[in-house]
Design a protein around this motif. Structure first.
Motif, PDB file in Angstrom:
ATOM      1  N   GLY A 210      61.941  21.157  41.726  1.00  0.00           N
ATOM      2  CA  GLY A 210      62.369  20.774  43.109  1.00  0.00           C
ATOM      3  C   GLY A 210      62.477  21.752  44.033  1.00  0.00           C
ATOM      4  O   GLY A 210      63.089  21.418  45.201  1.00  0.00           O
ATOM      5  N   LEU A 211      61.569  22.688  43.828  1.00  0.00           N
ATOM      6  CA  LEU A 211      61.397  23.708  44.763  1.00  0.00           C
ATOM      7  C   LEU A 211      60.100  23.676  45.555  1.00  0.00           C
ATOM      8  O   LEU A 211      59.176  22.914  45.062  1.00  0.00           O
ATOM      9  N   ASP A 212      59.926  24.486  46.939  1.00  0.00           N
ATOM     10  CA  ASP A 212      58.640  24.618  47.243  1.00  0.00           C
ATOM     11  C   ASP A 212      57.730  25.219  46.302  1.00  0.00           C
ATOM     12  O   ASP A 212      57.997  25.974  45.367  1.00  0.00           O
ATOM     13  N   PHE A 213      56.669  24.600  46.418  1.00  0.00           N
ATOM     14  CA  PHE A 213      55.470  25.009  45.118  1.00  0.00           C
ATOM     15  C   PHE A 213      54.057  25.095  45.530  1.00  0.00           C
ATOM     16  O   PHE A 213      53.302  25.145  44.590  1.00  0.00           O
ATOM     17  N   THR A 214      53.795  25.456  46.749  1.00  0.00           N
ATOM     18  CA  THR A 214      52.524  25.824  47.218  1.00  0.00           C
ATOM     19  C   THR A 214      52.366  27.057  47.955  1.00  0.00           C
ATOM     20  O   THR A 214      53.608  27.376  48.626  1.00  0.00           O
ATOM     21  N   GLU A 215      51.515  27.959  47.695  1.00  0.00           N
ATOM     22  CA  GLU A 215      51.418  29.222  48.324  1.00  0.00           C
ATOM     23  C   GLU A 215      49.883  29.555  48.716  1.00  0.00           C
ATOM     24  O   GLU A 215      48.885  29.112  47.922  1.00  0.00           O
ATOM     25  N   ASP A 216      49.886  30.246  49.640  1.00  0.00           N
ATOM     26  CA  ASP A 216      48.537  30.946  50.285  1.00  0.00           C
ATOM     27  C   ASP A 216      48.508  32.423  49.704  1.00  0.00           C
ATOM     28  O   ASP A 216      49.516  33.167  49.990  1.00  0.00           O
ATOM     29  N   LEU A 217      47.269  32.926  49.093  1.00  0.00           N
ATOM     30  CA  LEU A 217      47.323  34.242  48.805  1.00  0.00           C
ATOM     31  C   LEU A 217      46.152  34.971  49.335  1.00  0.00           C
ATOM     32  O   LEU A 217      45.110  34.298  49.772  1.00  0.00           O
ATOM     33  N   ALA A 218      45.913  36.205  49.583  1.00  0.00           N
ATOM     34  CA  ALA A 218      45.124  37.080  50.321  1.00  0.00           C
ATOM     35  C   ALA A 218      44.351  37.870  49.184  1.00  0.00           C
ATOM     36  O   ALA A 218      44.871  38.653  48.612  1.00  0.00           O
ATOM     37  N   SER A 219      42.955  37.865  49.415  1.00  0.00           N
ATOM     38  CA  SER A 219      42.070  38.453  48.597  1.00  0.00           C
ATOM     39  C   SER A 219      41.061  39.261  49.240  1.00  0.00           C
ATOM     40  O   SER A 219      40.329  38.766  50.205  1.00  0.00           O
ATOM     41  N   PRO A 220      41.289  40.620  49.208  1.00  0.00           N
ATOM     42  CA  PRO A 220      40.559  41.375  49.941  1.00  0.00           C
ATOM     43  C   PRO A 220      38.925  41.642  49.582  1.00  0.00           C
ATOM     44  O   PRO A 220      38.131  42.139  50.560  1.00  0.00           O
ATOM     45  N   GLY A 221      38.688  41.392  48.540  1.00  0.00           N
ATOM     46  CA  GLY A 221      37.396  41.644  47.852  1.00  0.00           C
ATOM     47  C   GLY A 221      37.210  41.399  46.503  1.00  0.00           C
ATOM     48  O   GLY A 221      38.172  40.777  45.937  1.00  0.00           O
ATOM     49  N   GLU A 222      36.206  42.010  45.792  1.00  0.00           N
ATOM     50  CA  GLU A 222      36.075  41.909  44.524  1.00  0.00           C
ATOM     51  C   GLU A 222      35.331  43.201  43.951  1.00  0.00           C
ATOM     52  O   GLU A 222      34.550  44.026  44.526  1.00  0.00           O
ATOM     53  N   TRP A 223      35.605  43.111  42.562  1.00  0.00           N
ATOM     54  CA  TRP A 223      35.136  44.555  41.872  1.00  0.00           C
ATOM     55  C   TRP A 223      34.113  43.992  40.905  1.00  0.00           C
ATOM     56  O   TRP A 223      34.500  42.782  40.317  1.00  0.00           O
ATOM     57  N   ALA A 224      33.033  44.389  40.604  1.00  0.00           N
ATOM     58  CA  ALA A 224      31.999  44.049  39.859  1.00  0.00           C
ATOM     59  C   ALA A 224      31.709  45.204  38.889  1.00  0.00           C
ATOM     60  O   ALA A 224      31.827  46.434  38.957  1.00  0.00           O
ATOM     61  N   PHE A 225      31.861  44.739  37.355  1.00  0.00           N
ATOM     62  CA  PHE A 225      31.384  45.791  36.221  1.00  0.00           C
ATOM     63  C   PHE A 225      30.491  45.197  35.268  1.00  0.00           C
ATOM     64  O   PHE A 225      30.138  44.101  35.039  1.00  0.00           O
ATOM     65  N   GLU A 226      29.492  46.216  34.982  1.00  0.00           N
ATOM     66  CA  GLU A 226      28.649  45.933  34.032  1.00  0.00           C
ATOM     67  C   GLU A 226      29.093  46.181  32.574  1.00  0.00           C
ATOM     68  O   GLU A 226      29.134  47.430  32.072  1.00  0.00           O
ATOM     69  N   LEU A 227      29.338  45.251  31.859  1.00  0.00           N
ATOM     70  CA  LEU A 227      29.924  45.255  30.649  1.00  0.00           C
ATOM     71  C   LEU A 227      29.228  45.930  29.509  1.00  0.00           C
ATOM     72  O   LEU A 227      29.738  46.467  28.500  1.00  0.00           O
ATOM     73  N   GLY A 228      27.941  45.830  29.743  1.00  0.00           N
ATOM     74  CA  GLY A 228      27.095  46.471  28.818  1.00  0.00           C
ATOM     75  C   GLY A 228      26.903  47.992  29.117  1.00  0.00           C
ATOM     76  O   GLY A 228      26.621  48.696  27.896  1.00  0.00           O
ATOM     77  N   GLU A 229      27.560  48.595  29.857  1.00  0.00           N
ATOM     78  CA  GLU A 229      27.704  49.951  29.928  1.00  0.00           C
ATOM     79  C   GLU A 229      28.892  50.519  29.760  1.00  0.00           C
ATOM     80  O   GLU A 229      29.180  52.002  29.684  1.00  0.00           O
ATOM     81  N   GLY A 230      29.680  49.689  29.294  1.00  0.00           N
ATOM     82  CA  GLY A 230      30.973  50.255  28.783  1.00  0.00           C
ATOM     83  C   GLY A 230      32.276  49.495  29.311  1.00  0.00           C
ATOM     84  O   GLY A 230      32.058  48.545  29.901  1.00  0.00           O
ATOM     85  N   GLU A 231      33.391  49.628  28.804  1.00  0.00           N
ATOM     86  CA  GLU A 231      34.744  49.168  28.941  1.00  0.00           C
ATOM     87  C   GLU A 231      35.039  49.076  30.495  1.00  0.00           C
ATOM     88  O   GLU A 231      34.827  50.179  31.178  1.00  0.00           O
ATOM     89  N   ALA A 232      35.543  47.862  30.997  1.00  0.00           N
ATOM     90  CA  ALA A 232      35.925  47.679  32.453  1.00  0.00           C
ATOM     91  C   ALA A 232      37.194  48.125  32.437  1.00  0.00           C
ATOM     92  O   ALA A 232      38.074  47.459  31.853  1.00  0.00           O
ATOM     93  N   ALA A 233      37.557  48.962  33.301  1.00  0.00           N
ATOM     94  CA  ALA A 233      38.962  49.377  33.476  1.00  0.00           C
ATOM     95  C   ALA A 233      39.595  49.052  34.761  1.00  0.00           C
ATOM     96  O   ALA A 233      38.673  49.466  35.902  1.00  0.00           O
ATOM     97  N   LEU A 234      40.663  48.374  35.307  1.00  0.00           N
ATOM     98  CA  LEU A 234      41.008  48.176  36.427  1.00  0.00           C
ATOM     99  C   LEU A 234      42.841  48.229  36.526  1.00  0.00           C
ATOM    100  O   LEU A 234      43.197  47.762  35.638  1.00  0.00           O
ATOM    101  N   VAL A 235      43.236  49.132  37.419  1.00  0.00           N
ATOM    102  CA  VAL A 235      44.570  49.509  37.267  1.00  0.00           C
ATOM    103  C   VAL A 235      45.229  49.016  38.634  1.00  0.00           C
ATOM    104  O   VAL A 235      44.647  49.487  39.912  1.00  0.00           O
ATOM    105  N   PHE A 236      46.234  48.408  38.834  1.00  0.00           N
ATOM    106  CA  PHE A 236      46.894  48.069  39.779  1.00  0.00           C
ATOM    107  C   PHE A 236      48.536  48.950  39.565  1.00  0.00           C
ATOM    108  O   PHE A 236      48.875  48.970  38.681  1.00  0.00           O
ATOM    109  N   ALA A 237      48.735  49.609  40.849  1.00  0.00           N
ATOM    110  CA  ALA A 237      50.068  50.303  40.927  1.00  0.00           C
ATOM    111  C   ALA A 237      50.724  50.162  42.346  1.00  0.00           C
ATOM    112  O   ALA A 237      49.987  50.070  43.307  1.00  0.00           O
TER     113      ALA A 237
END
Length: 376
Positions: A210-237
Motif C-alpha cells: 500500500g505504499l508508493d511503488f513507482t520510481e525514475d532512475l538515472a543511467s549515465p551510460g554503458e560499459w561494454a565487455f568482450e567476454l571472449g577476451e577474459g572475465e568482465a569485472a565491474l566494481v561499484f563503491a
C-alpha cells in the motif's frame, strides 16, 4: 528454471547491503546493488539500484536482466535463460542461451567496505565469422541505474541530478547530487557516455504494502565487455572506498577481493554461521546487531536478545563484548535505547525491558568467558 519469489542478500559489515530477486524484475525499493551506510550502521542510501545486462553473440542478442514498468511492460527474459543459481559462497547465476552460449555471473559485497563486485565469465560460446578460430565471441553491455536517495524513499526525474563523471586513470567518479555520496566505478570494459532517465519502474512488493511503488532512475551510460577476451569485472563503491577503487584496476581488484572473501567465508563452520555474520555490524568503533534486512537498523531490545544466538552460541565472545561495550556508553538514567532513527537524530528510550535483556546477556557473556572461550 523457476526461482520466482526468491531473493538474495549480501552485506558489508557496516550496515550497507545489496539485495535483489534471483530472477525477474526488482520488486522492492530496497532492491539494489550499492546501499551504503553513511553513518554506520545508519544513514543508509541507495546509490546504485540495478542494471540492464545484454549479451550479443553470433546467434543474436539476449537480455540477462529484467525490468517491470508501470505501463505493464516487462523487458528482458532472464528467467528463460537461467540454468542455475546458488547463494553460497555468494550469489552466482549460470545462463544458457539458445545458441549454446553459457555465461556465469557472480556478485559479492566486500566485508568492511562499501563495495560491490560483479563479474561475468564466458564458459562456452560460438565464434563470429571474423573471429580467430579458437576465440569464442560474446559482447556484454551493462547499463547501471543510479539513484542517490535515502533508501526508504523513491526518486523521480529531476534537474538537480548530475550525470557527468570525473574520470581519472580509467576510473569514474559520479556524484548524483551535490553534497551527497559519490559513486566510484571501475571496469575492465569500455565506457560510452549516454545519459538517460528511465521512467516508471514498478515495484510489486511496495504496491502490495500500500505504499508508493513507482520510481525514475538515472543511467549515465554503458560499459561494454568482450567476454571472449577474459572475465568482465565491474566494481561499484561509495566514496569512503574510493581511494582503493581509483588506483587498482577492476580485474585486479576483483581477484583480490574474491580471494579475500572466499577465505573469510570459508572460516565459518556452517552456512548458518555465515548467515548470522550478516547481522553483526560496526557502530562507532564497536559492534552492534542489525534487527533485520532490508529496512531495520539496530534496535536495543532486539540486539540483546539476538546476541545470545548470533555471537555467544557461535563462540564469538569477543564480538559480544564489543557489542555490549558499544551500548554501555548509551545508558541514560538506567535505561538503554531501543531505537536509532536511520537518519541522524537522538536515540529513543522506549523499551521497558531493553535494560533487563542487557543484564541477562552480560551475565551469560561473563559466564562463557570464564568457561574458557577465546577472547582474541
Amino acid at each position: 528454471m523457476n526461482r520466482d519469489g526468491e531473493e538474495w542478500l549480501e552485506t558489508d559489515g557496516l550496515g550497507g547491503f545489496a539485495s535483489g530477486p534471483v530472477v525477474g524484475p526488482r520488486r522492492r525499493r530496497y532492491h539494489g546493488l550499492l546501499v551504503t551506510a553513511t553513518t554506520p550502521p545508519t544513514g543508509r542510501m541507495m546509490l546504485v539500484s540495478g542494471f540492464d545486462a545484454t549479451v550479443e553473440t553470433p546467434g543474436g542478442q539476449y537480455a540477462l536482466s529484467a525490468q517491470r514498468y508501470a505501463s505493464g511492460v516487462v523487458t528482458g527474459e532472464s528467467a528463460r535463460y537461467l540454468d542455475s543459481f546458488v547463494a553460497d559462497p555468494w550469489p552466482t547465476w549460470s545462463f544458457r542461451l539458445p545458441d549454446g552460449t553459457r555465461i556465469v555471473h557472480e556478485l559479492f559485497v566486500r566485508h568492511g567496505a562499501p563495495q560491490v563486485f560483479l563479474s561475468w565469465r564466458l564458459l562456452a560460446g560460438s565464434r563470429a565469422p571474423s573471429a580467430a578460430p579458437d576465440l569464442a565471441w560474446a559482447r556484454l553491455r551493462i547499463r547501471p541505474f543510479f539513484a542517490g536517495r535515502d533508501f526508504h524513499a523513491l526518486m523521480h526525474e529531476n534537474s538537480a541530478l548530475s550525470f557527468d563523471p570525473e574520470i581519472k586513470d580509467g576510473h569514474f567518479r559520479f556524484r548524483p547530487y551535490a553534497g551527497g555520496p559519490a559513486i566510484i566505478v571501475s571496469a575492465s570494459g569500455h565506457y560510452q557516455h549516454q545519459p538517460f532517465w528511465y521512467r516508471d519502474f514498478l515495484y510489486d512488493e511496495e504496491r502490495a504494502r500500500g505504499l508508493d511503488f513507482t520510481e525514475d532512475l538515472a543511467s549515465p551510460g554503458e560499459w561494454a565487455f568482450e567476454l571472449g577476451e577474459g572475465e568482465a569485472a565491474l566494481v561499484f563503491a561509495a566514496d569512503s572506498a574510493g581511494r582503493d577503487a581509483t588506483v587498482v584496476p577492476a580485474r585486479q581488484s576483483l581477484e583480490a577481493a574474491r580471494a579475500s572473501e572466499r577465505t573469510r567465508r570459508e572460516a565459518f563452520s556452517s552456512r548458518l554461521e555465515r548467515a548470522a555474520d550478516h547481522y553483526l555490524v560496526a557502530r562507532r568503533g564497536g559492534r552492534t546487531i542489525i534487527a533485520g534486512y532490508p529496512w531495520f537498523g539496530d534496535w536495543g531490545r532486539d540486539t540483546f536478545i539476538a546476541l545470545r544466538g548470533l555471537a555467544l552460541a557461535t563462540g564469538r565472545v569477543r564480538e559480544a563484548i564489543d557489542v555490549l561495550g558499544a551500548w554501555a556508553a548509551l545508558v541514560s538514567e538506567g535505561m538503554l535505547p531501543n531505537y536509532f532513527p536511520d537518519a541522524s537524530g537522538a536515540p529513543e528510550y522506549n523499551a521497558v525491558d531493553a535494560s533487563l535483556w542487557y543484564g541477562v546477556v552480560v551475565a551469560e557473556t561473563v559466564a562463557q568467558a570464564r568457561d574458557g572461550a577465546a577472547l582474541d
